[in-house]
Design a protein around this motif. Sequence first.
Motif, PDB file in Angstrom:
ATOM      1  N   ASN A 152     -13.235   1.173   8.597  1.00  0.00           N
ATOM      2  CA  ASN A 152     -12.011   1.664   8.903  1.00  0.00           C
ATOM      3  C   ASN A 152     -12.511   3.164  10.002  1.00  0.00           C
ATOM      4  OD1 ASN A 152     -11.406   3.512   7.288  1.00  0.00           O
ATOM      5  ND2 ASN A 152     -13.010   2.591   5.902  1.00  0.00           N
TER       6      ASN A 152
ATOM      7  N   ASP B 196     -10.610   6.246   4.687  1.00  0.00           N
ATOM      8  CA  ASP B 196     -11.195   6.001   4.352  1.00  0.00           C
ATOM      9  C   ASP B 196     -12.985   5.635   3.081  1.00  0.00           C
ATOM     10  OD1 ASP B 196     -11.496   4.038   1.686  1.00  0.00           O
ATOM     11  OD2 ASP B 196     -10.204   3.280   1.304  1.00  0.00           O
TER      12      ASP B 196
ATOM     13  N   LYS C 268       0.835  -1.427   0.088  1.00  0.00           N
ATOM     14  CA  LYS C 268       0.318  -0.573   0.145  1.00  0.00           C
ATOM     15  C   LYS C 268       0.479   1.065   0.046  1.00  0.00           C
ATOM     16  CE  LYS C 268      -4.278   1.558   2.337  1.00  0.00           C
ATOM     17  NZ  LYS C 268      -5.119   1.619   3.384  1.00  0.00           N
TER      18      LYS C 268
ATOM     19  N   TRP D   1     -13.612   3.412   0.070  1.00  0.00           N
ATOM     20  CA  TRP D   1     -13.824   1.969  -0.070  1.00  0.00           C
ATOM     21  C   TRP D   1     -14.468   1.600   1.327  1.00  0.00           C
ATOM     22  CZ3 TRP D   1     -13.350  -0.200  -4.655  1.00  0.00           C
ATOM     23  CH2 TRP D   1     -12.363   0.454  -5.633  1.00  0.00           C
TER      24      TRP D   1
END
Length: 143
Positions: free
Chosen positions: A111, A115, A62, A118
């Motif tokens: 999360n 984010d 990432k 997504w």
Amino acid sequence: MVTKIDKFDGTEYGFLSNFYSSPIQYEGIIYPTVEHMFQALKAEDDGTRRKIANASTPGQAKRLGRSVALRGDWEEVKVDVMRTALKLKFSNPALKAKLLATGEAELIEGNTWNDRFWGVCGGTGKNMLGTLLMELRTNLASE
């Protein structure tokens, strides 16, 4: 019956995470995780893709993906890249069975790292990863 899975971690639902170890092959390169493949395909050149594929962890992949020169069409293709990576991952019979076992549960990539494309953070987000997983689950169930 579980109606909502809002975290892709731990032993029960960790397999839904893009960081989950699930080797997949795409265009002649083996990627250890969906995250490796997704990050690698941000680049146009094979050398960069292989470097990211060889990253020791999905987190490292990432980080490498954040530093590459993005291919010109990235914003147009990134959802399809993710869709393809997930199809490859869940072509594994054991993982396919686990995905199907989530039944009709809403899958939410909750999360804490903000984010909101997504996943969902702080109650808001598009949850594209969860949406793609539910789409794939529906397709696999109808096969």
